[in-house]
Design an enzyme around this catalytic site. Structure first.
Site, PDB file in Angstrom:
ATOM      1  N   HIS A 132     -65.907 -14.738  44.299  1.00 34.08           N
ATOM      2  CA  HIS A 132     -64.800 -13.968  44.866  1.00 34.08           C
ATOM      3  C   HIS A 132     -64.845 -12.545  44.324  1.00 34.08           C
ATOM      4  O   HIS A 132     -65.539 -12.285  43.338  1.00 34.08           O
ATOM      5  CB  HIS A 132     -63.454 -14.601  44.469  1.00 34.08           C
ATOM      6  CG  HIS A 132     -63.199 -14.506  42.991  1.00 34.08           C
ATOM      7  ND1 HIS A 132     -63.730 -15.415  42.084  1.00 34.08           N
ATOM      8  CD2 HIS A 132     -62.526 -13.595  42.248  1.00 34.08           C
ATOM      9  CE1 HIS A 132     -63.373 -15.073  40.863  1.00 34.08           C
ATOM     10  NE2 HIS A 132     -62.651 -13.964  40.926  1.00 34.08           N
ATOM     11  N   HIS A 163     -66.264  -6.480  41.892  1.00 36.49           N
ATOM     12  CA  HIS A 163     -67.521  -7.187  41.627  1.00 36.49           C
ATOM     13  C   HIS A 163     -67.340  -8.674  41.923  1.00 36.49           C
ATOM     14  O   HIS A 163     -66.213  -9.166  41.991  1.00 36.49           O
ATOM     15  CB  HIS A 163     -67.925  -7.009  40.162  1.00 36.49           C
ATOM     16  CG  HIS A 163     -66.929  -7.585  39.204  1.00 36.49           C
ATOM     17  ND1 HIS A 163     -65.804  -6.889  38.798  1.00 36.49           N
ATOM     18  CD2 HIS A 163     -66.852  -8.794  38.604  1.00 36.49           C
ATOM     19  CE1 HIS A 163     -65.100  -7.646  37.980  1.00 36.49           C
ATOM     20  NE2 HIS A 163     -65.707  -8.817  37.843  1.00 36.49           N
TER      21      HIS A 163
HETATM   22  P1  ATP Z   1     -62.586 -18.054  32.639  1.00 38.82           P
HETATM   23  O1  ATP Z   1     -61.691 -17.052  31.966  1.00 38.82           O
HETATM   24  O2  ATP Z   1     -62.353 -19.458  32.274  1.00 38.82           O
HETATM   25  O3  ATP Z   1     -64.014 -17.668  32.630  1.00 38.82           O
HETATM   26  P2  ATP Z   1     -61.771 -16.823  35.081  1.00 38.82           P
HETATM   27  O4  ATP Z   1     -61.851 -15.556  34.315  1.00 38.82           O
HETATM   28  O5  ATP Z   1     -62.524 -16.936  36.340  1.00 38.82           O
HETATM   29  O6  ATP Z   1     -62.180 -18.024  34.180  1.00 38.82           O
HETATM   30  P3  ATP Z   1     -59.046 -16.232  35.210  1.00 38.82           P
HETATM   31  O7  ATP Z   1     -59.024 -15.798  33.783  1.00 38.82           O
HETATM   32  O8  ATP Z   1     -57.846 -16.935  35.753  1.00 38.82           O
HETATM   33  O9  ATP Z   1     -60.269 -17.157  35.444  1.00 38.82           O
HETATM   34  O10 ATP Z   1     -59.355 -14.950  36.076  1.00 38.82           O
HETATM   35  C1  ATP Z   1     -59.299 -14.962  37.474  1.00 38.82           C
HETATM   36  C2  ATP Z   1     -60.007 -13.722  38.013  1.00 38.82           C
HETATM   37  O11 ATP Z   1     -59.383 -12.539  37.500  1.00 38.82           O
HETATM   38  C3  ATP Z   1     -61.472 -13.604  37.597  1.00 38.82           C
HETATM   39  O12 ATP Z   1     -62.162 -12.904  38.618  1.00 38.82           O
HETATM   40  C4  ATP Z   1     -61.410 -12.742  36.367  1.00 38.82           C
HETATM   41  O13 ATP Z   1     -62.623 -12.042  36.173  1.00 38.82           O
HETATM   42  C5  ATP Z   1     -60.292 -11.799  36.707  1.00 38.82           C
HETATM   43  N1  ATP Z   1     -59.591 -11.341  35.508  1.00 38.82           N
HETATM   44  C6  ATP Z   1     -59.235 -12.083  34.446  1.00 38.82           C
HETATM   45  N2  ATP Z   1     -58.570 -11.359  33.524  1.00 38.82           N
HETATM   46  C7  ATP Z   1     -58.520 -10.098  34.021  1.00 38.82           C
HETATM   47  C8  ATP Z   1     -57.969  -8.864  33.548  1.00 38.82           C
HETATM   48  N3  ATP Z   1     -57.328  -8.781  32.393  1.00 38.82           N
HETATM   49  N4  ATP Z   1     -58.094  -7.780  34.337  1.00 38.82           N
HETATM   50  C9  ATP Z   1     -58.737  -7.842  35.518  1.00 38.82           C
HETATM   51  N5  ATP Z   1     -59.275  -8.955  36.023  1.00 38.82           N
HETATM   52  C10 ATP Z   1     -59.181 -10.071  35.294  1.00 38.82           C
END
Ligand code: ATP
Ligand code: MG
Length: 181
Positions: free
Chosen positions: A37, A120
């Site tokens: 995504h 990205h």
């Molecule tokens: P994991 O942290 O277990 O690897 P994840 O990062 O995919 O999983 P989430 O942390 O819920 O799951 O994040 C969902 C999406 O939002 C992902 O695309 C992640 O890269 C993005 N994301 C997470 N934290 C941030 C942030 N602080 N700022 C911008 N984007 C974020």
């Protein structure tokens, strides 16, 4: 509390091209292709009424469909690489959509995002991968270029409560059919 973010889904034919990039990097955990995504606005864990306000604010966005191209691979975390991703070619409609999502977040009472938008598709996450190995991987694969693909909707995703991670669930989908005439 739901853990939310808004984003754009990756069509299957583009995901198939990205699947070829999986592998060949020690210490990488490759993202399940069904979870590819582009994040538009990360919200995080919020209470139900904030979630509802954000969901409703997204519904007020009027924007036209557009097309995107994935162009080039890169990584986050210089000395200690954390992620390898496919970048998105510069696109005014995407930037405008990100700004609209930022406004929706603010209208929902969510704190403003201070970081720059860097669209990205995360391909792999890593802990303990060597920076040199990532550089080598990118030297072989970094020139990746996808076909252009249409973006006809954005969605509100939920991830696993408090921990993050897939499988992501589409909580609500918003067709793109508005914007200027
Ligand atoms: P994991 O942290 O277990 O690897 P994840 O990062 O995919 O999983 P989430 O942390 O819920 O799951 O994040 C969902 C999406 O939002 C992902 O695309 C992640 O890269 C993005 N994301 C997470 N934290 C941030 C942030 N602080 N700022 C911008 N984007 C974020
Ligand atoms: Mg995360």
């Amino acid at each position: 509390m739901p853990r939310l973010f808004s984003g754009i889904e990756i069509p299957a034919e583009i995901a198939e091209r990205l699947i070829v990039l999986r592998g060949g990097l020690e210490g990488a955990r490759w993202v399940d292709p069904q979870n590819y995504h582009i994040t538009l606005r990360f919200i995080g864990d919020v209470d139900g009424s904030t979630a509802e306000r954000f969901s409703e604010a997204l519904a007020d966005i009027a924007a036209p469909p557009f097309s995107l191209t994935l162009d080039g691979l890169g990584s986050f975390g210089r000395g200690r690489p954390r992620a390898v991703w496919a970048g998105v070619a510069s696109c005014n409609e995407l930037s405008a959509l990100n700004r609209a999502h930022e406004n929706a977040a603010i209208r929902a009472g969510i704190e403003a995002e201070s970081r720059n938008f860097h669209p990205h598709v995360t391909l792999a996450r890593m802990r303990g991968a060597k920076a040199d190995d990532v550089a080598t991987y990118l030297s072989y694969n970094g020139a990746f270029l996808s076909a252009a693909f249409p973006v006809t909707r954005f969605v509100l995703f939920s991830s696993r409560e408090s921990r993050g991670g897939g499988p992501y669930v589409v909580e609500r989908a918003y067709p793109l059919d508005g914007g200027e005439d």
